[in-house]
Design an enzyme around this catalytic site. Structure first.
Site, PDB file in Angstrom:
ATOM      1  N   GLU A 123      89.754   7.899  90.996  1.00  0.00           N
ATOM      2  CA  GLU A 123      88.897   7.765  92.170  1.00  0.00           C
ATOM      3  C   GLU A 123      89.240   6.450  92.863  1.00  0.00           C
ATOM      4  O   GLU A 123      89.406   5.432  92.175  1.00  0.00           O
ATOM      5  CB  GLU A 123      87.419   7.752  91.780  1.00  0.00           C
ATOM      6  CG  GLU A 123      86.523   7.794  93.009  1.00  0.00           C
ATOM      7  CD  GLU A 123      85.028   7.890  92.695  1.00  0.00           C
ATOM      8  OE1 GLU A 123      84.648   7.785  91.512  1.00  0.00           O
ATOM      9  OE2 GLU A 123      84.266   8.060  93.645  1.00  0.00           O
ATOM     10  N   MET A 264      83.814   5.138  85.004  1.00  0.00           N
ATOM     11  CA  MET A 264      84.246   6.271  85.830  1.00  0.00           C
ATOM     12  C   MET A 264      83.887   7.586  85.150  1.00  0.00           C
ATOM     13  O   MET A 264      84.149   7.771  83.964  1.00  0.00           O
ATOM     14  CB  MET A 264      85.758   6.158  86.060  1.00  0.00           C
ATOM     15  CG  MET A 264      86.342   7.276  86.886  1.00  0.00           C
ATOM     16  SD  MET A 264      85.636   7.294  88.572  1.00  0.00           S
ATOM     17  CE  MET A 264      85.666   9.052  88.872  1.00  0.00           C
ATOM     18  N   GLU A 265      83.326   8.487  85.948  1.00  0.00           N
ATOM     19  CA  GLU A 265      82.703   9.717  85.433  1.00  0.00           C
ATOM     20  C   GLU A 265      83.644  10.893  85.222  1.00  0.00           C
ATOM     21  O   GLU A 265      83.200  12.043  85.250  1.00  0.00           O
ATOM     22  CB  GLU A 265      81.592  10.143  86.399  1.00  0.00           C
ATOM     23  CG  GLU A 265      82.072  10.679  87.775  1.00  0.00           C
ATOM     24  CD  GLU A 265      82.109   9.646  88.892  1.00  0.00           C
ATOM     25  OE1 GLU A 265      82.203   8.436  88.595  1.00  0.00           O
ATOM     26  OE2 GLU A 265      82.058  10.045  90.070  1.00  0.00           O
ATOM     27  N   ASN A 266      84.941  10.674  84.983  1.00  0.00           N
ATOM     28  CA  ASN A 266      85.881  11.777  84.781  1.00  0.00           C
ATOM     29  C   ASN A 266      85.283  12.869  83.901  1.00  0.00           C
ATOM     30  O   ASN A 266      84.673  12.593  82.883  1.00  0.00           O
ATOM     31  CB  ASN A 266      87.161  11.262  84.095  1.00  0.00           C
ATOM     32  CG  ASN A 266      87.618   9.951  84.658  1.00  0.00           C
ATOM     33  OD1 ASN A 266      87.926   9.863  85.827  1.00  0.00           O
ATOM     34  ND2 ASN A 266      87.618   8.903  83.822  1.00  0.00           N
ATOM     35  N   GLU A 299      76.989   7.398  84.593  1.00  0.00           N
ATOM     36  CA  GLU A 299      78.199   8.246  84.480  1.00  0.00           C
ATOM     37  C   GLU A 299      77.827   9.619  83.939  1.00  0.00           C
ATOM     38  O   GLU A 299      78.362  10.636  84.369  1.00  0.00           O
ATOM     39  CB  GLU A 299      79.259   7.586  83.600  1.00  0.00           C
ATOM     40  CG  GLU A 299      79.659   6.166  84.009  1.00  0.00           C
ATOM     41  CD  GLU A 299      79.948   5.980  85.483  1.00  0.00           C
ATOM     42  OE1 GLU A 299      80.424   6.937  86.129  1.00  0.00           O
ATOM     43  OE2 GLU A 299      79.670   4.873  86.020  1.00  0.00           O
ATOM     44  N   HIS A 302      76.353  11.800  86.645  1.00  0.00           N
ATOM     45  CA  HIS A 302      77.366  12.310  87.581  1.00  0.00           C
ATOM     46  C   HIS A 302      77.853  13.705  87.182  1.00  0.00           C
ATOM     47  O   HIS A 302      78.396  14.418  88.019  1.00  0.00           O
ATOM     48  CB  HIS A 302      78.586  11.382  87.605  1.00  0.00           C
ATOM     49  CG  HIS A 302      78.551  10.324  88.669  1.00  0.00           C
ATOM     50  ND1 HIS A 302      78.193  10.577  89.970  1.00  0.00           N
ATOM     51  CD2 HIS A 302      78.890   9.000  88.627  1.00  0.00           C
ATOM     52  CE1 HIS A 302      78.295   9.453  90.685  1.00  0.00           C
ATOM     53  NE2 HIS A 302      78.703   8.480  89.893  1.00  0.00           N
TER      54      HIS A 302
HETATM   55  N1  TRP Z   1      82.632   6.615  90.609  1.00  0.00           N
HETATM   56  C1  TRP Z   1      82.459   5.457  89.790  1.00  0.00           C
HETATM   57  C2  TRP Z   1      80.972   5.302  89.571  1.00  0.00           C
HETATM   58  O1  TRP Z   1      80.244   4.924  90.444  1.00  0.00           O
HETATM   59  C3  TRP Z   1      82.959   4.191  90.322  1.00  0.00           C
HETATM   60  C4  TRP Z   1      84.357   4.072  90.810  1.00  0.00           C
HETATM   61  C5  TRP Z   1      84.839   4.347  92.019  1.00  0.00           C
HETATM   62  C6  TRP Z   1      85.402   3.426  90.154  1.00  0.00           C
HETATM   63  N2  TRP Z   1      86.128   3.921  92.160  1.00  0.00           N
HETATM   64  C7  TRP Z   1      86.472   3.347  91.022  1.00  0.00           C
HETATM   65  C8  TRP Z   1      85.505   2.912  88.895  1.00  0.00           C
HETATM   66  C9  TRP Z   1      87.641   2.705  90.673  1.00  0.00           C
HETATM   67  C10 TRP Z   1      86.677   2.291  88.543  1.00  0.00           C
HETATM   68  C11 TRP Z   1      87.725   2.169  89.418  1.00  0.00           C
HETATM   69  O2  TRP Z   1      80.478   5.621  88.567  1.00  0.00           O
HETATM   70 ZN    ZN Z   2      78.769   6.481  90.417  1.00  0.00          ZN
END
Ligand code: TRP
Ligand code: ZN
Length: 864
Positions: A123, A264-266, A299, A302
């Site tokens: 992301e 990060m919510e992968n 996370e 998400h």
């Molecule tokens: N989506 C993640 C969250 O809010 C955060 C995120 C966005 C992120 N871009 C990123 C984390 C780049 C690490 C690196 O939970």
């Molecule tokens: Zn988030």
């Protein structure tokens, strides 16, 4: 930067659906530090009848080969950041082989090496640094992934379920994963490393058994139980409050040391910054425990708000982030103290979000124009976005809000949608018209509400005249729909029922016009009004409240948040008065006495009492002035703190000594430590033997909350104890970089002539590393955000230090550089000398040959 090199913005209004879909992708990674080979087999379908070109995104990739339906294909064009394949059949299989070099990737985006482990961050647009793809969130595919690596990387992980694993020749092995849920590329993840694993399980409400696994660097197992417990609490809470159950059979979390954000919510494989996972009582503070619980929750939440229903395009980021922050705030509030969580959230709004919204990077929670998407993971999209969701919750009430959520999932599960779709679900499920409310998505800036109170003693009628004013930097804004919550208190502090002409009036007023009057009758005396109760909307309220009214609110308001809010207003007006007439630089006795009774009586939540005793932050105070009077704010707050410390020294000591910390993690023990820490903060300002003994003994505590409270108190008080205690801490904790980050942050807070040189010296410390965002933020981030006096030195040396760092980070990690730039964004709000010195640093960046898009976008806006 020359005009031709100027990066181009993308616009929300230009959105077009993708010309092709990718339904399925089969990825094989043959991992090697300098030449990882990626083979991607994509099932491609034409989505728009007249499409002829498939333009795939790709950055820093070495293309090896392209085949279509199994045969080598040469009808393509390789452009700067795109691979354009021409004349594809309407339905075909495209195979692309390319190479990448994880070892030289210091951007921490795409596939990189973090302390010896391979990991990914995709992301928002990092997948294009892995392979050529339609790297946009509205392209949803099922993923099969094969990972091949040396056997020393014992764990080979990706999204979904593991299908197979086994040995290969040459000391290599493999694992195959399959994710049954279609997802956009930004949710892809891969990890390969040698870890310790904490395993556990969770039984969902429908009786399914979910395998849970937490992967950490070898030796860190003792620091994992809290994160695991947090995960299980999150899973249970989402079932109870939102009726949402986990979907895969396994949930994995990996902690890595090199990471740009929190986590990060992968899908099925969250990757976390290790500082947001690892904790025990000796190394982590109570605040760290709280942060970990909330990020683990975030996370996890998400999985539904972000993954099952995702964003159509990146302009819709708040669709998932605002909503998920709202959900994690509610999680923390249901499990802990609602008032304290509200105070924390509002502090973020008032110190960071309001200033972003008033500055050159101001954007609506749904931005309309973006150069570098990484620049829009902001307090506006996240925290103001959460406030916008919270306002809908206030307007609808919990029951209808949950009906709206249910309708949202019923309509959009498995889709990539827009913020409009979300609001439509809330509107349709509740029958409440949100048409005007939607303006919150398209208007930037903080609305100002000017409130006038009037009491007609003859009629017994109290009225509020409320005017909403467009923010100064957004003059074209039209009126918003603002839920304005109030409470009226009588002289005894009781809540007065609200009514007019025989009808009950709800305590949430619907402010929708530029100017509106609300009246309440049946009163026998002038009430004291609590305005914008619980911060029911992200606005600035201007009102003429007397000191007596504020003291009344602090004692009697039903909302603990509003009590704290009134205390803040009291301090703010005292600071302003003292700055206006320096002869009058003392807090008056009424305020000191109110603080004294708080300390002596200690009624209610001790953590709340400790918040009531804290002065507002520099940023909160700065927001009150058109030109920020740096030296005056610093001097007055120091003077007030010294006065409080001296006049209440006896009470602080008594309070400190009578509170017993049982060392547990219970809410009560956390509150005890918070108030004891606050006592130390003030006691450190009075250099006396007894105080110093308390401080030294707390600094030697085996509990990090207590130890850090003492250290931070002596550093901020410029106490002679600081040097010795800091050096002890260094030798005690050098083996633990996460703890050393606390030490770097303390070092950054030091005053005195050598403050800047001291920071430069710390760049040479064995634990420091410019390529690690945690280290950089701990040292230089703390300095630029919190060491006001030194960062804003009139000789410009504080700005020079940050400028030098940004030049360096621009080449190593543009995303981190861009976040570190933030303090310069408000350069126009300082006096001439300071603003000129900050501007010079921005201009210096603008002239860099290799200026990244991330920095370009912000520097360019700042200088416009
Ligand atoms: N989506 C993640 C969250 O809010 C955060 C995120 C966005 C992120 N871009 C990123 C984390 C780049 C690490 C690196 O939970
Ligand atoms: Zn988030």
């Amino acid at each position: 930067m020359t005009a031709s090199k100027k990066p181009q913005a993308q616009y929300l209004k230009d959105y077009q659906a993708p010309p092709y879909f990718i339904d399925h992708v089969d990825l094989t990674f043959d991992l090697a530090p300098l030449n990882t080979r990626v083979t991607s087999v994509m099932t491609v379908k034409k989505a728009v009848a007249d499409a002829t070109d498939l333009a795939l995104d790709g950055i820093d990739l070495t293309l090896i080969s392209i085949a279509v339906d199994g045969s080598v294909y040469s009808d393509y064009t390789l452009a700067d950041e795109q691979l354009i394949i021409h004349n594809l059949p309407a339905h075909c299989q495209v195979t692309i082989v390319n190479e990448i070099a994880p070892k030289t990737n210091t951007s921490l985006e795409g596939l990189y090496l973090s302390g010896g482990a391979y990991c990914t961050q995709c992301e928002a647009q990092g997948f294009r640094k892995i392979t050529y793809y339609l790297d946009r969130p509205d392209v949803l595919a099922s993923f099969d992934v094969t990972i091949i690596a040396d056997e020393q990387f014992t764990h080979l992980l990706s999204n979904g379920n593991k299908l197979a694993q086994g040995k290969l020749d040459n000391g290599r092995h493999f694992a195959k994963w399959q994710d049954p849920f279609k997802k956009p590329s930004y949710l892809f993840a891969l990890v390969a490393g040698d870890f310790d694993v904490l395993e556990d399980s969770f039984v969902t409400k429908s009786g399914r058994n979910i395998e849970l696994a937490l992967f950490v660097d070898k030796g860190n197992l003792p620091k994992t139980p809290h994160a695991m417990a947090s995960l299980k609490k999150s899973m249970q809470w989402d079932e109870q409050r939102f009726d949402l159950e986990y979907d895969l059979d396994i949930y994995m979390i990996v902690a890595v040391d090199f990471f740009n954000m929190g986590a990060m919510e992968n899908k099925g494989l969250n990757i976390f910054n290790s500082k947001c996972v690892l904790a025990n009582q000796e190394t982590a503070t109570d605040k760290d425990y709280h942060t970990i619980e909330s990020i683990v929750g975030h996370e996890y939440f998400h999985n539904w708000t972000g993954n099952r229903v995702t964003c159509r395009d990146w302009f819709q980021l708040s669709l998932k982030e605002g909503l998920t922050v709202f959900r994690d705030q509610e999680f923390s509030s249901d499990l802990g103290s609602r008032a304290l969580n509200r105070i924390d959230a509002v502090k973020v709004m008032r110190t960071h979000q309001f200033s972003e919204d008033a500055g050159p990077m101001a954007h609506p929670i749904r931005p309309e124009q973006v150069i570098e998407m990484n620049n829009f993971y902001t307090v506006t999209v996240y925290d103001k976005g959460a406030e916008v969701i919270r306002m809908m919750h206030t307007l609808l009430g919990e029951e209808k809000f949950q009906q709206g959520m249910a309708l949202y999932f019923q309509r959009h599960d498995g889709q990539a949608v827009t913020c409009d779709d979300f609001v439509a679900a809330m509107n349709d499920a509740s029958g409440i018209d949100l048409t005007q409310f939607k303006r919150w998505y398209s208007q930037a800036g903080t609305p100002r509400l000017i409130v006038e109170q009037n009491y007609d003693a003859q009629q017994g009628v109290f009225s509020l005249n409320i005017e909403q004013h467009a923010p100064v930097n957004q003059p074209d804004n039209v009126p918003l729909h603002i839920p304005f919550a109030i409470e009226l208190l009588d002289a005894q502090g009781r809540s007065v029922p609200l009514s007019f002409a025989g009808n009950r009036v709800d305590h949430v007023l619907n402010v929708t016009n530029k100017q509106q009057r609300f009246s309440f009758d049946g009163l026998t005396e002038r009430p004291v009004a609590v305005l914008l109760e619980d911060f029911s909307a992200p606005c600035i309220v201007k009102q003429q409240t007397t000191e007596a009214d504020l003291l009344h609110i602090i004692r009697f308001a039903r909302s603990d948040f509003s009590r704290w809010d009134a205390q803040q207003q009291l301090f703010i007006s005292a600071v302003k008065t003292a700055i206006e007439n320096p002869a009058n630089n003392q807090l008056d006795d009424k305020i000191i006495n109110a603080l004294r009774s708080l300390l002596i009586e200690r009624e209610g939540d001790l953590a709340l009492i400790s918040e009531l005793l804290k002065l507002p932050s520099f940023d909160t105070l700065a927001a009150e002035f058109a030109v920020i009077p740096v030296d005056e704010i610093v001097a007055v707050t120091q003077q007030f703190e010294l006065q409080i410390a001296e006049q209440l020294q006896g009470e602080f000591t008594a309070c400190y000594q009578s509170l017993i910390d049982d060392g547990s993690v219970s809410a009560d023990a956390v509150a005890v430590r918070a108030l004891k820490g606050l006592c130390l903060h003030y006691l450190a300002k009075v250099d006396e033997l007894d105080n110093n003994q308390l401080l030294v003994s707390a600094a030697n505590s085996h509990n990090m909350t207590n130890a850090l409270a003492a250290l931070s108190a002596v550093v901020k008080a410029d106490s002679p104890l600081a040097i010795e205690l800091l050096s002890q801490f260094d030798s005690q904790w050098r083996h633990d970089v996460l703890v050393m980050d606390k030490w770097f942050a303390l070092q950054a807070m030091q005053g005195g002539e050598n403050a800047i040189d001291n920071i430069k010296k710390l760049y040479e410390h064995p634990c420091f590393d410019f390529s690690n965002p945690n280290r950089v933020r701990a040292l230089v981030g703390s300095f630029s955000h919190f060491n006001t006096a030194q960062f804003h030195r009139k000789d410009g040396s504080g700005y020079q230090l940050l400028g030098d760092l940004l030049v360096k980070l621009n080449a190593i990690n543009p995303q981190n550089a861009s976040r570190m730039l933030t303090p310069f964004m408000s350069w126009r709000r300082y006096d001439e000398v300071r603003s000129a010195a900050m501007k010079a640093q921005l201009q210096r960046l603008a002239e860099l040959d290799n200026l990244s898009d991330d920095l370009f976008e912000k520097v360019d806006k700042a200088l416009q």
